[in-house]
Design an enzyme around this catalytic site. Structure first.
Site, short mmCIF file in Angstrom:
data_model
loop_
_atom_site.label_atom_id
_atom_site.label_comp_id
_atom_site.label_asym_id
_atom_site.label_seq_id
_atom_site.Cartn_x
_atom_site.Cartn_y
_atom_site.Cartn_z
N SER A 13 14.00 -15.69 -1.31
CA SER A 13 13.98 -14.21 -1.29
C SER A 13 13.14 -13.70 -0.11
O SER A 13 13.46 -12.68 0.48
CB SER A 13 13.48 -13.64 -2.62
OG SER A 13 12.13 -13.95 -2.82
N MET A 90 7.25 -25.93 0.27
CA MET A 90 6.36 -26.57 -0.71
C MET A 90 5.78 -27.90 -0.20
O MET A 90 5.84 -28.91 -0.89
CB MET A 90 7.11 -26.81 -2.03
CG MET A 90 7.78 -25.57 -2.57
SD MET A 90 6.67 -24.17 -2.72
CE MET A 90 5.84 -24.65 -4.22
N LEU A 92 2.64 -29.61 2.70
CA LEU A 92 1.57 -29.36 3.67
C LEU A 92 2.09 -29.64 5.08
O LEU A 92 2.75 -30.65 5.30
CB LEU A 92 0.37 -30.28 3.41
CG LEU A 92 -0.55 -29.89 2.25
CD1 LEU A 92 -1.67 -30.93 2.14
CD2 LEU A 92 -1.15 -28.51 2.45
N HIS A 109 1.32 -16.58 0.38
CA HIS A 109 0.89 -17.22 -0.88
C HIS A 109 0.71 -16.14 -1.95
O HIS A 109 0.11 -15.09 -1.68
CB HIS A 109 -0.42 -17.98 -0.64
CG HIS A 109 -0.88 -18.71 -1.87
ND1 HIS A 109 -0.31 -19.90 -2.28
CD2 HIS A 109 -1.81 -18.39 -2.79
CE1 HIS A 109 -0.89 -20.28 -3.40
NE2 HIS A 109 -1.81 -19.39 -3.73
C1 GRF Z 1 6.73 -16.88 -2.89
O1 GRF Z 1 6.14 -16.34 -4.04
C2 GRF Z 1 5.68 -17.30 -1.90
O2 GRF Z 1 4.52 -16.55 -1.95
C3 GRF Z 1 5.39 -18.73 -2.31
O3 GRF Z 1 6.62 -19.24 -2.73
C4 GRF Z 1 7.45 -18.19 -3.20
C5 GRF Z 1 8.76 -18.31 -2.48
O4 GRF Z 1 9.73 -17.45 -3.03
N1 GRF Z 1 4.76 -19.46 -1.24
P1 GRF Z 1 11.12 -17.28 -2.30
O5 GRF Z 1 11.76 -18.67 -2.17
O6 GRF Z 1 10.89 -16.64 -0.97
O7 GRF Z 1 11.95 -16.41 -3.22
#
Ligand code: GRF
Length: 189
Positions: A13, A90, A92, A109
């Site tokens: 998203s 997801m 590092l 984040h």
């Molecule tokens: C978001 O909440 C972002 O802050 C975190 O992972 C989520 C990713 O959501 N790091 P999306 O895949 O962009 O919908």
């Protein structure tokens, strides 16, 4: 026009919010590449649907993190990418990419860092009973959700709030704050 790459592992998203902001001219850059480390992630189809090139890799297929990142780096250099936005990536980031893009990698984040780093930051905030959480955009360094903070916005947690309700409000903030912050960073160049 400076070239931007988005790295994502999931729904995408935030990728979509960034892509729209590029298309509308809010972010003055070209969205040159989506890098994804999960071949089944929905973000891949989102990128394809709007014509953004994708690089999809299986990190397990590489002997080391450096080897995995070197393949990414080769593509970034080939495409003349200038800046990287992590959006639900997801993993590092390792020294291969950090050294090649000093102060040119940012992350979003879903908490007010330095609180609630790592996975499940929204659940962590609810479990801790805090009344205010939020969203942070920061430069990426070798740590997990560390690195200098660029922007933050608070989101309140009500006593009767569900996880889904807080998540929805966090996402709403993310989808405005990330494009704004990237525009502020990139439009000066
Ligand atoms: C978001 O909440 C972002 O802050 C975190 O992972 C989520 C990713 O959501 N790091 P999306 O895949 O962009 O919908």
């Amino acid at each position: 026009m400076k070239k931007l790459a988005v790295f994502a592992s999931g729904t995408g998203s935030n990728f979509t919010a960034i892509e729209k902001a590029v298309r509308s001219g809010q972010i003055k850059a070209e969205l040159a590449l989506l890098v994804c480390d999960r071949p089944e992630a929905p973000v891949i189809d989102k990128a394809k649907a709007c014509g953004v090139p994708t690089l999809v890799l299986q990190p397990k297929a590489f002997p080391t993190k450096a080897a995995y990142e070197q393949v990414i780096l080769n593509t970034l250099l080939e495409k003349d990418v200038f800046f990287i936005a992590l959006a639900g990536y997801m993993r590092l980031v390792g020294s291969t990419l950090l050294k090649a893009f000093p102060s040119r990698i940012v992350n979003i984040h879903p908490s007010l860092l330095p609180s609630f780093t790592g996975l499940h930051a929204i659940e962590q905030a609810i479990e801790a009973g805090v009344k205010v959480t939020g969203v942070t955009i920061h430069y990426v360094d070798e740590g997990m959700d560390t690195g200098p903070i660029l922007a933050q916005q608070a989101v309140e947690i009500g006593d009767l709030d569900t996880l889904e309700a807080v998540e929805a409000r966090i996402h709403e903030v993310e989808h405005a704050l990330y494009p704004e912050t990237l525009a502020a960073l990139l439009n000066d160049y």
